[in-house]
Design an enzyme around this catalytic site. Sequence first.
Site, PDB file in Angstrom:
ATOM      1  N   ASP A 280       1.485  19.601 -16.325  1.00 30.49           N
ATOM      2  CA  ASP A 280       0.505  19.117 -15.342  1.00 30.49           C
ATOM      3  C   ASP A 280       0.408  20.156 -14.227  1.00 30.49           C
ATOM      4  OD1 ASP A 280      -1.029  17.693 -13.524  1.00 30.49           O
ATOM      5  OD2 ASP A 280       0.055  15.824 -13.731  1.00 30.49           O
TER       6      ASP A 280
ATOM      7  N   PHE B 128      -5.502   9.705 -15.959  1.00 28.00           N
ATOM      8  CA  PHE B 128      -4.193   9.066 -16.114  1.00 28.00           C
ATOM      9  C   PHE B 128      -3.956   8.762 -17.584  1.00 28.00           C
ATOM     10  CE2 PHE B 128      -1.181   7.256 -12.944  1.00 28.00           C
ATOM     11  CZ  PHE B 128      -0.112   7.232 -13.830  1.00 28.00           C
TER      12      PHE B 128
HETATM   13  C1  PRP Z   1       6.366  14.258 -16.470  1.00 29.22           C
HETATM   14  C2  PRP Z   1       6.316  15.024 -17.774  1.00 29.22           C
HETATM   15  C3  PRP Z   1       6.740  16.410 -17.378  1.00 29.22           C
HETATM   16  C4  PRP Z   1       6.233  16.520 -15.952  1.00 29.22           C
HETATM   17  C5  PRP Z   1       5.005  17.359 -15.923  1.00 29.22           C
HETATM   18  O1  PRP Z   1       7.677  13.863 -16.240  1.00 29.22           O
HETATM   19  O2  PRP Z   1       7.181  14.472 -18.735  1.00 29.22           O
HETATM   20  O3  PRP Z   1       8.144  16.541 -17.395  1.00 29.22           O
HETATM   21  O4  PRP Z   1       5.949  15.196 -15.487  1.00 29.22           O
HETATM   22  O5  PRP Z   1       4.462  17.419 -14.636  1.00 29.22           O
HETATM   23  P1  PRP Z   1       4.399  18.743 -13.774  1.00 29.22           P
HETATM   24  O6  PRP Z   1       3.817  19.829 -14.655  1.00 29.22           O
HETATM   25  O7  PRP Z   1       3.456  18.354 -12.671  1.00 29.22           O
HETATM   26  O8  PRP Z   1       5.778  19.073 -13.285  1.00 29.22           O
HETATM   27  P2  PRP Z   1       8.086  12.721 -15.200  1.00 29.22           P
HETATM   28  O9  PRP Z   1       8.654  13.379 -13.969  1.00 29.22           O
HETATM   29  O10 PRP Z   1       6.953  11.772 -15.001  1.00 29.22           O
HETATM   30  O11 PRP Z   1       9.297  12.017 -15.921  1.00 29.22           O
HETATM   31  P3  PRP Z   1       9.366  11.369 -17.395  1.00 29.22           P
HETATM   32  O12 PRP Z   1       9.373  12.527 -18.381  1.00 29.22           O
HETATM   33  O13 PRP Z   1      10.662  10.620 -17.384  1.00 29.22           O
HETATM   34  O14 PRP Z   1       8.172  10.477 -17.575  1.00 29.22           O
END
Ligand code: PRP
Length: 188
Positions: free
Chosen positions: A111, A161
């Site tokens: 992201d 989302f």
């Molecule tokens: C989500 C996803 C990635 C990260 C990407 O994890 O799994 O690890 O966000 O976002 P970024 O590129 O903006 O850093 P999250 O922190 O939601 O935890 P999860 O994997 O436990 O859902």
Amino acid sequence: MEPSIDTTPSHEDIERVVLGESEIADIVKRMGAELTEDYRDSNPLIVAVLRGAVVFVADLIRAVNCPLEIDFMAVSSYGSAAKSSGVVRILKDLSNPIEGRDIVIVEDILDTGITLNYLIKNLESRGPRSIEIATFLVKDVPDQRSAVRPRYVGAHVPDAFIVGYGLDYDERYRNLPYLGILKPEVYS
Ligand code: PRP
């Protein structure tokens, strides 16, 4: 991105399916073949990032037809739910040293790039032979960290989302076998 042609019936909280089960299976198969080709002789260490990548990595490793090992990391980035501060903390670290190893970091989604940017720097400091990224999704957002260049990408998705196939909203929907856009009324 084109609307999914898959006919998977969707959950009532899902506005539309972006990738159905058969489309996901095709993508995973293609990525598995790419990894097989590139890591045939190197016994790579697959590093899955908890928790979102669990579903994808379980499918991906079964699509790779060469020896590999798997380990897990859990990280959290701080900030409000809407905007990460960019500060990342390791909640669970790898079980073993990675010096001299070929590493493939497996993520469900890229992201902002904050998570992967941190992980690459952190793992680089441990002396691996190589580090590459395999991410199932890349979200098309304008402010992505440019340092993060995934070698293996499943699909690009719009800046919406998205839940399912490991991705959550408030820890829900990870178990949906497809990817869908959440209805705004669910989170607003
Ligand atoms: C989500 C996803 C990635 C990260 C990407 O994890 O799994 O690890 O966000 O976002 P970024 O590129 O903006 O850093 P999250 O922190 O939601 O935890 P999860 O994997 O436990 O859902």
